[in-house]
Design a protein around this motif. Sequence first.
Motif, PDB file in Angstrom:
ATOM      1  N   LEU A  68      -1.067   5.051  -2.834  1.00  0.00           N
ATOM      2  CA  LEU A  68      -0.959   3.592  -2.735  1.00  0.00           C
ATOM      3  C   LEU A  68      -0.231   3.181  -1.458  1.00  0.00           C
ATOM      4  CD1 LEU A  68       0.050   2.392  -6.320  1.00  0.00           C
ATOM      5  CD2 LEU A  68      -2.111   1.988  -5.142  1.00  0.00           C
ATOM      6  N   TYR A  70       1.306  -0.407  -0.429  1.00  0.00           N
ATOM      7  CA  TYR A  70       1.512  -1.782  -0.863  1.00  0.00           C
ATOM      8  C   TYR A  70       1.402  -2.745   0.319  1.00  0.00           C
ATOM      9  CZ  TYR A  70       3.074  -0.196  -5.467  1.00  0.00           C
ATOM     10  OH  TYR A  70       3.122   0.365  -6.723  1.00  0.00           O
ATOM     11  N   GLN A  71       0.725  -3.843   0.074  1.00  0.00           N
ATOM     12  CA  GLN A  71       0.556  -4.870   1.090  1.00  0.00           C
ATOM     13  C   GLN A  71       1.584  -5.992   0.969  1.00  0.00           C
ATOM     14  OE1 GLN A  71      -1.491  -3.152   3.136  1.00  0.00           O
ATOM     15  NE2 GLN A  71      -2.810  -4.923   3.455  1.00  0.00           N
ATOM     16  N   GLU A  73       5.768  -6.953  -0.588  1.00  0.00           N
ATOM     17  CA  GLU A  73       7.041  -6.395  -1.036  1.00  0.00           C
ATOM     18  C   GLU A  73       7.452  -7.003  -2.366  1.00  0.00           C
ATOM     19  OE1 GLU A  73       9.972  -9.573   1.251  1.00  0.00           O
ATOM     20  OE2 GLU A  73       9.849  -7.507   1.975  1.00  0.00           O
ATOM     21  N   ILE A  84      -2.831  -6.628  -3.447  1.00  0.00           N
ATOM     22  CA  ILE A  84      -1.496  -6.090  -3.727  1.00  0.00           C
ATOM     23  C   ILE A  84      -1.304  -4.763  -3.006  1.00  0.00           C
ATOM     24  CG2 ILE A  84      -0.010  -5.105  -5.518  1.00  0.00           C
ATOM     25  CD1 ILE A  84      -1.193  -7.112  -7.468  1.00  0.00           C
ATOM     26  N   ALA A  85      -2.312  -3.920  -3.101  1.00  0.00           N
ATOM     27  CA  ALA A  85      -2.194  -2.586  -2.514  1.00  0.00           C
ATOM     28  C   ALA A  85      -3.568  -2.044  -2.163  1.00  0.00           C
ATOM     29  CB  ALA A  85      -1.486  -1.639  -3.476  1.00  0.00           C
ATOM     30  N   SER A 209       7.064  -4.366  -8.287  1.00  0.00           N
ATOM     31  CA  SER A 209       6.495  -3.020  -8.434  1.00  0.00           C
ATOM     32  C   SER A 209       7.037  -2.268  -9.645  1.00  0.00           C
ATOM     33  CB  SER A 209       6.751  -2.202  -7.163  1.00  0.00           C
ATOM     34  OG  SER A 209       8.141  -2.077  -6.919  1.00  0.00           O
ATOM     35  N   VAL A 248       0.519  -0.342 -11.306  1.00  0.00           N
ATOM     36  CA  VAL A 248       1.115  -0.398  -9.964  1.00  0.00           C
ATOM     37  C   VAL A 248       2.267  -1.386  -9.912  1.00  0.00           C
ATOM     38  CG1 VAL A 248      -1.042   0.238  -8.853  1.00  0.00           C
ATOM     39  CG2 VAL A 248      -0.477  -2.195  -9.139  1.00  0.00           C
TER      40      VAL A 248
END
Length: 413
Positions: A68, A70-71, A73, A84-85, A209, A248
């Motif tokens: 993964l 992540y896009q 935070e 999201i990811a 997350s 996720v």
Amino acid sequence: MEPFFRRLLTAVLSLFLIGYVAYQGFQIVYNPIQKETAVEYSVYDTIDTDGITIRNETLVPGGGEGYLYYQTENGGRISKSGVIAQVFASESDALAQKKLNSLDEELQKLTEINSQGTANKANLELITKQLDTTMMELVQDIHHSSLDAATEAEQSLLSLFNKYQITIGKVGNFTDRINALTQERATLASSYQPAVSTIEAPVAGYFVSEVDGWEQTLDYSKALNFTVSDIASAMEMEADPQAGSGYVGKMVGDYEWYLACVVPAAQADSLQLGSELTIKLPFVSDESIPVTVAAVNRDKEGQAAVIFQCSYMSSSLSSIRKEPIQIQKTLYEGIRVPQKAVVFSEDGERGVYVQVGNTAVFKQIEILYSDTDFVICADKGDETPEEGEAPFLQLYDDVIVEGKGLYNGKVIA
């Protein structure tokens, strides 16, 4: 009695009398004075308890096997169907994508600065101020261990330094750097496999997350009806380390979230429904968080379940669940005086002695807040006391906190 012993006794008594007289004289002559400046101060009257967060949370399933990236935070706002990811076939591909994003960001900033050319020369003062401000933000973020904020401040600082260099003429442009980064990006882009899939947000909201197992237990729709026993039961639960398996993270789907706690009924009386105040989470952040009292549910044992509603969100707040909290009820502002300096005059007035020139002067005080070590007094400014009363304590007066035999008008220096 033998003459020798008589003389010895006489000598001992004489030395004792001389020492006693010398000590008394020393006490009269040497009368040390310790002072402390009266300064402005503010403090909240607080209620200390433990709180638990209740949010409208939607679990986000994982994207199958892979790595993964992540896009967004923790605490980041994301729209419905926003990414999201990304899922990559290998860890090296995920790291390559992270590096590509970093290169794109730096290229965008440098190209922007380059296109402005000498236009920044008129903004040197503004850039300098921005550098000072960003430096202070970076120091504060590091001090408070806000790593995400510190990284953001670091990037802003780098961009400002680049602007500063081109503004003062240290460099003419960043064309060479842009060309080098463009070549690096092209090489990296040709040597990795793009994402095999993406994970999208099922609802709009804040992304978190961490999954702790309370998501299905704490019913957001029933938060305002939580009782003392409901909160106590939730507090006894422990986070489930396996709860996040297959997910996720989660989406917090509303701007508002709740913080529930239990307080004694006597203290709950000061928390009126609908009142707006602030709370602090001392182990999370130094900031005061604005909240509204959304519900106060009392039980028969003299306790109350207080539910706070909050619309403020940050990265540090996004993942908390159970935390010690300080409910800040009333703010007291005035002049701070050490508790040990407070005395009563012969007329029964409460006040302190201050040094004016070489004289001790009694000044009256009006105490707004009292603690074990200090009191906060009303700042009377230039207000004139009633005839026959002592003057009021003023800001920056030299308050005597230690001294013997003080009285109004005593010469102390």
